[in-house]
Every structure is written in C-alpha cells, then in structure tokens.
Design a protein around this motif. Structure first.
Motif, PDB file in Angstrom:
ATOM      1  N   LEU A  86       9.905  33.471 -27.818  1.00  0.00           N
ATOM      2  CA  LEU A  86      10.335  33.530 -26.420  1.00  0.00           C
ATOM      3  C   LEU A  86      11.564  32.662 -26.178  1.00  0.00           C
ATOM      4  O   LEU A  86      12.474  33.045 -25.430  1.00  0.00           O
ATOM      5  CB  LEU A  86       9.183  33.115 -25.501  1.00  0.00           C
ATOM      6  CG  LEU A  86       7.992  34.078 -25.471  1.00  0.00           C
ATOM      7  CD1 LEU A  86       6.791  33.427 -24.801  1.00  0.00           C
ATOM      8  CD2 LEU A  86       8.354  35.378 -24.790  1.00  0.00           C
ATOM      9  N   PHE A  95       8.361  33.815 -18.990  1.00  0.00           N
ATOM     10  CA  PHE A  95       6.961  33.701 -19.420  1.00  0.00           C
ATOM     11  C   PHE A  95       6.234  32.613 -18.640  1.00  0.00           C
ATOM     12  O   PHE A  95       5.135  32.824 -18.138  1.00  0.00           O
ATOM     13  CB  PHE A  95       6.899  33.418 -20.920  1.00  0.00           C
ATOM     14  CG  PHE A  95       5.498  33.282 -21.421  1.00  0.00           C
ATOM     15  CD1 PHE A  95       4.808  34.407 -21.829  1.00  0.00           C
ATOM     16  CD2 PHE A  95       4.861  32.061 -21.459  1.00  0.00           C
ATOM     17  CE1 PHE A  95       3.498  34.304 -22.281  1.00  0.00           C
ATOM     18  CE2 PHE A  95       3.561  31.954 -21.904  1.00  0.00           C
ATOM     19  CZ  PHE A  95       2.888  33.076 -22.317  1.00  0.00           C
ATOM     20  N   SER A  99       3.021  33.128 -16.190  1.00  0.00           N
ATOM     21  CA  SER A  99       1.723  32.573 -16.600  1.00  0.00           C
ATOM     22  C   SER A  99       1.069  31.734 -15.508  1.00  0.00           C
ATOM     23  O   SER A  99      -0.107  31.385 -15.627  1.00  0.00           O
ATOM     24  CB  SER A  99       1.872  31.750 -17.882  1.00  0.00           C
ATOM     25  OG  SER A  99       2.698  30.629 -17.653  1.00  0.00           O
ATOM     26  N   VAL A 124       6.897  39.965 -23.593  1.00  0.00           N
ATOM     27  CA  VAL A 124       6.447  38.907 -22.686  1.00  0.00           C
ATOM     28  C   VAL A 124       5.049  39.230 -22.166  1.00  0.00           C
ATOM     29  O   VAL A 124       4.163  38.373 -22.118  1.00  0.00           O
ATOM     30  CB  VAL A 124       7.445  38.734 -21.514  1.00  0.00           C
ATOM     31  CG1 VAL A 124       6.883  37.787 -20.459  1.00  0.00           C
ATOM     32  CG2 VAL A 124       8.789  38.225 -22.020  1.00  0.00           C
ATOM     33  N   LEU A 128       1.687  37.176 -23.089  1.00  0.00           N
ATOM     34  CA  LEU A 128       1.048  36.609 -21.915  1.00  0.00           C
ATOM     35  C   LEU A 128      -0.417  37.035 -21.810  1.00  0.00           C
ATOM     36  O   LEU A 128      -1.287  36.230 -21.454  1.00  0.00           O
ATOM     37  CB  LEU A 128       1.813  37.041 -20.659  1.00  0.00           C
ATOM     38  CG  LEU A 128       1.286  36.562 -19.315  1.00  0.00           C
ATOM     39  CD1 LEU A 128       1.354  35.047 -19.220  1.00  0.00           C
ATOM     40  CD2 LEU A 128       2.073  37.207 -18.187  1.00  0.00           C
TER      41      LEU A 128
END
Length: 196
Positions: A86, A95, A99, A124, A128
């Motif tokens: 990432l 991200f 989250s 992503v 996640l």
C-alpha cells in the motif's frame, strides 16, 4: 512507471499465451498489481469476439481468487506484506481512512464501486476485508458477484457493440465511473437507512 506497466500489459493481448496472462493479471490486480485486467481483456475480446464470454469467465474467476489472496494478506500479513504494498502504490492513506469505519455492508459497497469504477482500487478493498476480519465466505461470494458482474457486462457490451463501445468508454470514463459510484452509493443508503 505506470505508463510502462500499461504498455507492457497491452502488448500481452496479441500473444498466444494471452489467456494465461489475463488470468495472472486479474489475479494480481486484486491484491498487489496496479494495472487493471481491462487493459488486456478489452483488446483480447475485440480481437476474438467469439471468445468474449470465456475471457470474462477467466478474468472473473482469477479476480476473485486474487481477492481471496488479498484478504489472506490483510488477515495474516498486514504489517509484513500489505503495508509495504500500500505504501509503494501511495494507497496507505486511503486504506487508513477506510479502515476507520468498516463493516460487511461497507465492504460490499466498496466491492461494487471498485468493480465498476476502480474507486477505491480493488487491492485496497481486498486487503481491508482481511484486516477487518470480514467473513471469508461472505467476502468471496460478494466479490464473485461484483467482479463477475463487471466482467460479464463488459463482455456483453464488447460482443454487441465492439470497437464503438471501447471508444465510448474511453471518452466518457470519468462520467461513467461517477454515475456507477452514485448509483452504488444511493443503493447503499436506501438499503442501510430505508430498508432497515
């Protein structure tokens, strides 16, 4: 770097091993690769419109398997594998923002918007999902529906309209992506706040 990755992916469409490359790119797109499988799928489908459904199935299955790999990375190896991926693509902030408030219905919405408009990138969403410990079976079914619908719709459009749909999509990509995201957002709001 992005342009060279794009050019390399496009060059694969004319090779005899293009189906294997399509599967490989659809797989890694869902977990670590930046270029979407469309850049290989579209020229392959236009060159062999009699095989468009086969290509859509290959891309769908490989994409879902790649999504499961992304889920596993998020679940078991976020710090050692996912975080560097990432960071490399500049998606860590996206991200981290996502989250903050994740549940299964959010993941489904993100799979839909990512599947149809690449917002946010599918890698992503898959990572996640693993970090958020979304049920793997629910994730796999949702990913199959979202990613499969996307490739099947694209296959139908390419088979029916051929080169003209490619020109239309390339000219109106931003508007189409925005419309798809708006539709998914309103469907989510209706489900979340009106039905419940």
């Amino acid at each position: 770097m992005l342009r060279s990755l794009y050019d390399w992916t496009m060059s694969l469409a004319g090779k005899g091993s293009s189906e294997r490359w399509l599967a490989a790119i659809a797989f890694v797109e869902s977990s670590i690769f930046l270029v979407p499988a469309d850049v290989l799928f579209v020229p392959m489908a236009l060159a062999r419109r009699d095989r468009v459904w086969r290509y859509a199935l290959i891309a769908s299955v490989a994409s879902v398997l790649g999504g499961i790999a992304g889920w596993l990375i998020g679940y078991y190896a976020f710090e050692t594998v996912a975080r560097p991926i990432l960071e490399f693509y500049g998606k860590l902030d996206t991200f981290d923002h996502l989250s903050q408030s994740v549940d299964f219905s959010t993941i489904v919405l993100l799979l839909i918007t990512s599947g149809f408009a690449h917002l946010p990138p599918i890698k992503v969403v898959t990572i996640l999902s693993g970090v958020a410990h979304v049920n793997i079976w629910l994730f796999a079914i949702s990913a199959a529906l979202a990613r499969g619908s996307r490739f099947m719709l694209l296959a139908w459009l390419l088979q029916r309209y051929g080169e003209s749909v490619r020109d239309f999509v390339e000219r109106r990509l931003t508007q189409l992506a925005t419309a798809a995201c708006m539709a998914a957002f309103f469907a989510f709001v209706a489900y979340r706040y009106i039905v419940h």
